[in-house]
Design a protein around this motif. Sequence first.
Motif, PDB file in Angstrom:
ATOM      1  N   ALA A 113       0.924  -1.045   0.089  1.00 50.92           N
ATOM      2  CA  ALA A 113      -0.174   0.079   0.080  1.00 50.92           C
ATOM      3  C   ALA A 113       0.629   1.133  -0.085  1.00 50.92           C
ATOM      4  N   SER A 114       0.089   2.572  -0.170  1.00 51.40           N
ATOM      5  CA  SER A 114       1.176   3.650  -0.547  1.00 51.40           C
ATOM      6  C   SER A 114       1.501   3.940   1.087  1.00 51.40           C
ATOM      7  N   ALA A 115       2.592   4.808   1.049  1.00 43.26           N
ATOM      8  CA  ALA A 115       3.315   4.415   2.356  1.00 43.26           C
ATOM      9  C   ALA A 115       2.578   5.913   3.366  1.00 43.26           C
ATOM     10  N   THR A 152      -1.816   4.339  18.143  1.00 47.86           N
ATOM     11  CA  THR A 152      -3.291   5.576  19.300  1.00 47.86           C
ATOM     12  C   THR A 152      -4.644   5.162  19.740  1.00 47.86           C
ATOM     13  N   GLU A 153      -4.810   3.679  19.040  1.00 47.77           N
ATOM     14  CA  GLU A 153      -5.977   3.076  19.605  1.00 47.77           C
ATOM     15  C   GLU A 153      -5.485   2.155  21.258  1.00 47.77           C
ATOM     16  N   LYS A 154      -3.869   1.894  20.582  1.00 46.41           N
ATOM     17  CA  LYS A 154      -3.882   1.533  22.231  1.00 46.41           C
ATOM     18  C   LYS A 154      -3.467   2.337  23.664  1.00 46.41           C
ATOM     19  N   GLY A 155      -3.132   3.882  22.881  1.00 45.54           N
ATOM     20  CA  GLY A 155      -2.996   4.077  23.583  1.00 45.54           C
ATOM     21  C   GLY A 155      -1.796   5.037  23.595  1.00 45.54           C
ATOM     22  N   ILE A 156      -1.301   4.716  22.887  1.00 43.47           N
ATOM     23  CA  ILE A 156       0.491   4.983  22.531  1.00 43.47           C
ATOM     24  C   ILE A 156       0.258   6.260  21.845  1.00 43.47           C
ATOM     25  N   LYS A 157       0.932   7.426  21.896  1.00 43.85           N
ATOM     26  CA  LYS A 157       0.703   8.676  21.792  1.00 43.85           C
ATOM     27  C   LYS A 157       1.996   9.310  21.008  1.00 43.85           C
ATOM     28  N   VAL A 158       2.051   9.239  19.802  1.00 45.23           N
ATOM     29  CA  VAL A 158       2.665   8.930  18.447  1.00 45.23           C
ATOM     30  C   VAL A 158       2.448  10.282  17.761  1.00 45.23           C
ATOM     31  N   ASP A 159       3.218  11.095  16.633  1.00 43.79           N
ATOM     32  CA  ASP A 159       2.528  12.205  15.612  1.00 43.79           C
ATOM     33  C   ASP A 159       2.698  11.338  14.335  1.00 43.79           C
ATOM     34  N   ILE A 193       4.333   8.720   9.509  1.00 45.41           N
ATOM     35  CA  ILE A 193       4.892   8.286   7.966  1.00 45.41           C
ATOM     36  C   ILE A 193       5.865   8.391   8.066  1.00 45.41           C
ATOM     37  N   ASN A 194       7.468   8.856   8.027  1.00 47.78           N
ATOM     38  CA  ASN A 194       8.183   8.991   8.477  1.00 47.78           C
ATOM     39  C   ASN A 194       9.166   7.580   8.742  1.00 47.78           C
ATOM     40  N   ASP A 195       8.806   7.518   9.887  1.00 54.72           N
ATOM     41  CA  ASP A 195       8.688   6.092  10.214  1.00 54.72           C
ATOM     42  C   ASP A 195       8.724   5.319   9.321  1.00 54.72           C
ATOM     43  N   VAL A 196       8.108   4.527   8.557  1.00 56.36           N
ATOM     44  CA  VAL A 196       7.565   3.898   7.370  1.00 56.36           C
ATOM     45  C   VAL A 196       8.613   3.796   6.275  1.00 56.36           C
ATOM     46  N   LYS A 197       8.895   5.002   6.395  1.00 60.35           N
ATOM     47  CA  LYS A 197       9.788   5.268   4.687  1.00 60.35           C
ATOM     48  C   LYS A 197      11.113   5.429   5.073  1.00 60.35           C
ATOM     49  N   LYS A 198      11.283   5.250   5.944  1.00 62.15           N
ATOM     50  CA  LYS A 198      12.911   4.830   6.709  1.00 62.15           C
ATOM     51  C   LYS A 198      13.144   3.492   6.704  1.00 62.15           C
ATOM     52  N   ARG A 199      11.800   2.746   7.380  1.00 55.79           N
ATOM     53  CA  ARG A 199      11.670   1.256   7.528  1.00 55.79           C
ATOM     54  C   ARG A 199      11.813   0.198   5.955  1.00 55.79           C
ATOM     55  N   ASP A 200      11.331   1.865   5.409  1.00 60.03           N
ATOM     56  CA  ASP A 200      11.143   0.284   3.847  1.00 60.03           C
ATOM     57  C   ASP A 200      12.346   0.497   3.191  1.00 60.03           C
ATOM     58  N   GLU A 201      13.063   2.465   3.423  1.00 56.71           N
ATOM     59  CA  GLU A 201      14.635   2.060   2.642  1.00 56.71           C
ATOM     60  C   GLU A 201      15.415   1.095   3.471  1.00 56.71           C
ATOM     61  N   ALA A 202      15.761   0.913   4.942  1.00 60.34           N
ATOM     62  CA  ALA A 202      16.034  -0.474   5.319  1.00 60.34           C
ATOM     63  C   ALA A 202      16.332  -1.495   4.959  1.00 60.34           C
ATOM     64  N   ARG A 226      -0.193   3.224   4.669  1.00 61.47           N
ATOM     65  CA  ARG A 226       0.418   2.526   5.939  1.00 61.47           C
ATOM     66  C   ARG A 226       0.893   3.381   7.070  1.00 61.47           C
ATOM     67  N   GLY A 227       1.321   4.079   6.564  1.00 66.64           N
ATOM     68  CA  GLY A 227       1.469   5.421   8.355  1.00 66.64           C
ATOM     69  C   GLY A 227       0.493   5.316   8.805  1.00 66.64           C
ATOM     70  N   ASN A 228      -0.797   5.842   7.529  1.00 65.62           N
ATOM     71  CA  ASN A 228      -2.118   6.099   8.688  1.00 65.62           C
ATOM     72  C   ASN A 228      -2.592   5.000   9.904  1.00 65.62           C
ATOM     73  N   ARG A 229      -2.268   4.207   8.795  1.00 63.26           N
ATOM     74  CA  ARG A 229      -2.692   2.557   9.716  1.00 63.26           C
ATOM     75  C   ARG A 229      -2.045   2.410  10.895  1.00 63.26           C
ATOM     76  N   ARG A 230      -0.525   2.417  10.602  1.00 65.31           N
ATOM     77  CA  ARG A 230       0.573   2.500  12.064  1.00 65.31           C
ATOM     78  C   ARG A 230      -0.363   3.283  12.895  1.00 65.31           C
ATOM     79  N   TYR A 231      -0.520   4.751  12.608  1.00 65.26           N
ATOM     80  CA  TYR A 231      -0.836   5.674  13.984  1.00 65.26           C
ATOM     81  C   TYR A 231      -2.285   5.044  14.042  1.00 65.26           C
ATOM     82  N   LYS A 232      -3.090   5.210  13.731  1.00 63.93           N
ATOM     83  CA  LYS A 232      -4.714   4.292  13.929  1.00 63.93           C
ATOM     84  C   LYS A 232      -4.310   3.285  15.276  1.00 63.93           C
TER      85      LYS A 232
END
Length: 223
Positions: free
Chosen positions: A146-148, A160-167, A172-181, A151-157
């Motif tokens: 799926a597009s980055a 946050t649903e688990k109560g983990i505060k993230v930006d 989304i940037n983490d997803v892109k970095k993970r892709d590159e790695a 995928r970033g929006n899905r991971r964010y959701k």
Amino acid sequence: MSVNIAIDGPAGAGKSTIAKACAAKLGYVYVDTGAMYRSIALYMIEHGIDVSDENLVSSNVSSVSLDISYADGEQRIFLNKIDVTGKIRTPEVSAAASAVSAYKKVRESLLSMQRDIAAKENVIMDGRDIGTTILPNADIKIYLTASADVRGNRRYKELTEKGIKVDLESVINDVKKRDEADLTRAVSPLRMASDAILIDSSDMTIDQVVDKIVNYVNGMIKK
């Protein structure tokens, strides 16, 4: 003779959710290989081991003992006899898992375990190199992406649903970095197997993707 289904793809493509749902519908065992790498990463973090140091990680991987059990179709993973299923989904562990999963010694330590499970059971196994390295003779190979941004929006959701505060932007940037790695690592880089079926889930619901894969599997079994 067991039936093996391999699902590969980038981070946040929904592989675990999709594979788990397909396994439940088909009555197969779901094997979350990512949880194995995450568990090794968690061990290194908890023991103050620098995950960017391949030699250090490699020399400590023999101290890691992993056990997998299944209850009501759910995979539980035990790190040195302690259930860490709920502790391995944080951004910190995700980033560390991306690092340690690139190391040859780490991948070799898990390879036999993953293949042993597949030899004994009808499995759906998801990861980055299942169809290319772990189960190159899998009966069906799926490359799920799926597009980055999606995928970033899905991971964010999910976080946050688990109560983990993230930006959101950071996720989304983490997803892109993970892709590159994953795409550029020296050992078993992420790539689509030549005989894999490509599924882009950007505009699909979970149920639509699950139904598509289950139909592929049922069609293969009937042949």
